[in-house]
Structure formats: C-alpha cells, structure tokens
Write an enzyme that holds these catalytic residues in place. Structure first.
Site, short mmCIF file in Angstrom:
data_model
loop_
_atom_site.label_atom_id
_atom_site.label_comp_id
_atom_site.label_asym_id
_atom_site.label_seq_id
_atom_site.Cartn_x
_atom_site.Cartn_y
_atom_site.Cartn_z
N TYR A 140 -7.09 11.33 -11.45
CA TYR A 140 -6.26 12.52 -11.65
C TYR A 140 -6.49 13.15 -13.02
CZ TYR A 140 -3.71 11.06 -7.46
OH TYR A 140 -3.38 10.70 -6.18
N LYS A 190 -11.65 -1.36 -5.17
CA LYS A 190 -12.74 -1.13 -4.23
C LYS A 190 -14.00 -1.59 -4.96
CE LYS A 190 -14.07 0.61 -0.27
NZ LYS A 190 -13.75 0.02 1.02
N ASP A 223 -8.72 -0.78 1.37
CA ASP A 223 -8.66 -0.53 2.81
C ASP A 223 -8.03 -1.71 3.55
OD1 ASP A 223 -10.93 -1.74 1.78
OD2 ASP A 223 -12.26 -1.06 3.36
N ASP A 247 -0.72 5.66 -5.77
CA ASP A 247 -0.03 6.83 -5.24
C ASP A 247 0.10 6.70 -3.71
OD1 ASP A 247 1.07 9.31 -4.96
OD2 ASP A 247 -0.69 10.44 -5.60
N ASP A 251 3.61 5.32 -1.17
CA ASP A 251 4.21 6.10 -0.09
C ASP A 251 4.19 5.33 1.23
OD1 ASP A 251 4.79 8.17 -1.76
OD2 ASP A 251 3.93 9.71 -0.47
#
Ligand code: NAD
Length: 365
Positions: A140, A190, A223, A247, A251
């Site tokens: 970001y 990852k 994942d 992020d 959620d």
C-alpha cells in the site's frame, strides 16, 4: 495516569463513542481510575468547521495523549470534495503521524451470537483469534507506484517492499501479545513465490528463535491459511501478517463473528495508539440511535489493556458484554434471526453493559 483523546467523527461515530464515554466516566467516578479526557472534531465535522479533516491542533492533542478513541469518519455529504480534503484522508494522516505500525483486530466469537456466523456452530465454537497486521508498510505504500500508458498499453504498478526492521517490530508485537494469550503465532506469507515474503519468514523465525521460544510458531502460505481459517478457526491464536494479507484475512475473520458493529480494532505505535471500531460511519442508520456500540466499547476495552495496562478492566468489560448478549439483549444488527429477548437502542445497549459492569466489578477489581 492516562490521557485519552476522543474523536467521535461523523455519522454513528458520535452515538457509539458516547456509550464508551459513559463507561469511562463510570470508571473515573466509581473506581478512581485516573484518566484525563479531551474531545475534539475530526473528519467531516471538522471539514465543516475548519476546512480540513484533521487540524494541527487536534494532531498536537493526539501526539500529547496516550491513546486516541475514534468513532468513524465519512459520509455522503463529503463524498464529492477534493480527494486530499476527504474525511478518510484525516484518518490516514493520523495513523501516519502517530506511526501506528501494528493493527490488532480480534475475532472472538461470543457464544450467544454463534448463530450469526456463516460457519457451522461446531466449527466456529471457541474461536478467539487476534490478527496483528503490519499497517504502515508493504504494497500500500511501496514505490514505485503508477498507472500509465507505456508503448500505447496501460500498465499499473505497485511495489511490495519490506525491510527487516519493519518486519521485526511488528513480529515482536505479535509474539509479546501471544505470550499473554494461548502462546501461539501463525505467520502468513507467500515465501514460495515472493522474495520479500522469504525475508518476512526469515525475520519472523529469527525473532522467535532469539526471544520467544516459549511461544509456538507456525508459518502458513496465505492461500492455505485462507482455507485453514474457515476449516479450523478455533485452533488459531495470534495471526501475524503484512499489510495486504492482513487486510484480507481480517475481513474473512470478521465474517466468522457476525456483525461489523461488534468488531473493535487497535493500531499501536511505539508510545501512541488509536482505538476504533472496524465499521464506518453507517450513514444509513446515523442519527437514529440504533447503532451497535459494542465495537466501540470493545475498542475501549482494548485501550485499557494495551495503552493503560489494565488487563482486569478489559476482562471486566468483555465479560459484561458477553453476559448482556447471553441475556438476549440485542441491537437491530445482531437480531437478524429475530431471537432477541429485548431489542434495544444504542443508548440502552450502553446502559445494559454498564449495569453488568457494576454488578460484577468486584470479581475483577
Ligand atoms: P459502514 O461500515 O459505515 O456500513 C456498512 C453496513 O454496516 C451498513 O449497513 C451499516 O449500517 C452497518 N454498520 C456499520 N457499523 C455498524 C454499527 N456499529 N451498528 C450497526 N450497523 C453497523 O460502511 P460504508 O457504508 O461502506 O461506509 C460509510 C462511510 O463510512 C463512508 O464514507 C466510508 O468511507 C466511511 N468508512 C469509515 C471508516 C472509518 O472511519 N474507519 C471505515 C469504513 C468506512
């Protein structure tokens, strides 16, 4: 002992922080907790009065406080103004200036609301996860970033970059918190594909090896983690992730809990912190006294724990919320199944929680 700046903001922000303020005042008056409180304008209401969402004077007050308790910002009235003057810009500026690099989002399932989860009861039962998300770095913020035409073709670029210090400081926060909980950290990355994520894994392992061997460490690829969280949520304790993965995963965990109005958050810096519910200003219900104040009251509980080191007050508030829900008391948003014994307003929910605090306080203080 502690200085708190309250910034209610816009929409339901004023209503829900009002209920948290009631609880602070109760503690001040009844158990002599020494807290100094200031309140000011922030977001859209500050734009209306001062022409900007975050004034220098409010920023100075925030810098001078131990913690900021925020409501929410934004709303249709300010949607079409210049991007740099929008209420949400004030929020980003505040986080940046206070350098709140670790964002904490708990996902604890209240037994009484277990039916509100989209997962089966037996899967979600006993889930109590805390996501620690890196908040001031990663993709970001990384440079270069652009969207432009190169050789007649549109190209978008963002950069995922972390240095080892940024990873180390947030990992340290995660391990320290895990030490006070169930002593397990699951770190998401990852590393099989991205070099920066290999660095993430290496630094997290190094912090673990050197300082936190008493805490269990698990590494998961993002994942796989997205699957495992749905499959076995109750086996997680602290989940550590970078800005982007954190992020998304927080959620996902929010959906396990039920309503946005229930979710608190904390953003921690070195000596500063911001506490706020995860939801926004909810213009659709603003001014109706129907918002759920629990996300704000839980944020206040986190403030007592992480900024004032009053873990017992945190536990007292959390237990009082739990008993209130067990009694079948619900605001509209958590009564989708229509099973509430009593549907209450925002004010009444605050009063009910306060009543429980008063009834059980001797067990905690
Ligand atoms: P929102 O979170 O405000 O609302 C989404 C839905 O959740 C609405 O139906 C709302 O009624 C409900 N909801 C949220 N909090 C609730 C509560 N405490 N009790 C009961 N119901 C609740 O998201 P949105 O509608 O996408 O955004 C509205 C405004 O809020 C926008 O201007 C947005 O930019 C802003 N926003 C601010 C923050 C923040 O201040 N941190 C976060 C998200 C959105």
């Amino acid at each position: 002992m502690g200085k708190i700046l309250i910034l209610p903001g816009d929409g339901i922000g004023k209503e829900i922080t009002g209920e948290s303020l009631k609880i602070i005042n109760y503690f001040k008056e009844n158990i002599n907790i020494d807290i100094e409180i200031e309140k000011d304008l922030f977001g859209g209401v500050s734009i209306d009065k001062n022409g900007e969402p975050l004034t220098r004077s409010v920023l100075d007050k925030a810098m001078d406080s131990d913690a900021v308790l925020l409501g929410a910002v934004g709303g249709p009235k300010w949607e079409n103004i210049d991007h740099n003057l929008k209420p949400e810009k004030g929020l980003l500026m505040l986080r940046k200036e206070l350098e709140t690099f670790a964002n904490l989002r708990p996902g604890k399932v209240f037994q009484a609301l277990i039916d509100a989860s989209s997962l089966k009861k037996e899967v979600v039962k006993n889930t109590d996860i805390l996501v620690v998300r890196e908040l001031t770095g990663g993709i970001y913020f990384g440079e270069p970033r652009y969207l432009k035409k190169i050789n007649e073709k549109k190209v978008g670029v963002n950069t995922l970059v972390y240095d080892e210090d940024e990873i180390r400081r947030v990992a340290q926060v995660a391990f320290e918190i895990a030490r006070k909980r169930k002593k397990k950290v699951t770190s998401l990355d990852k590393a099989n594909v991205l070099e920066v994520m290999q660095l993430w894994r290496d630094v997290v392992s190094e912090v673990h090896e050197t300082k936190f061997k008493d805490v269990e460490l698990e590494h998961l690829y993002i994942d796989n983690a997205a699957m495992q969280i749905i499959k076995r949520p109750s086996t997680f304790d602290v989940i550590l992730a970078g800005n982007l993965f954190g992020d998304i995963i927080s959620d996902e965990i929010a959906e396990l809990i039920g309503s946005l109005g229930m979710l608190p958050s904390a953003s921690l810096g070195v000596n500063k912190a911001i506490y706020e519910p995860a939801g926004g200003s909810a213009p659709d219900i603003a001014g109706q006294n129907t918002a759920n104040p629990i996300g704000s009251i839980m944020s206040l509980a986190m403030l007592f724990k992480y900024s004032l080191n009053l873990d017992n007050i945190h536990d007292l508030i959390e237990t009082s919320i739990s008993i209130t829900l067990d009694d079948g008391i619900r605001t509209n948003d958590i009564n989708k199944d229509g099973k509430a014994k009593m549907v209450v307003s925002c004010n009444q929910m605050g009063d009910e929680i306060l009543k429980k605090i008063d009834e059980i306080k001797s067990k905690f203080i």
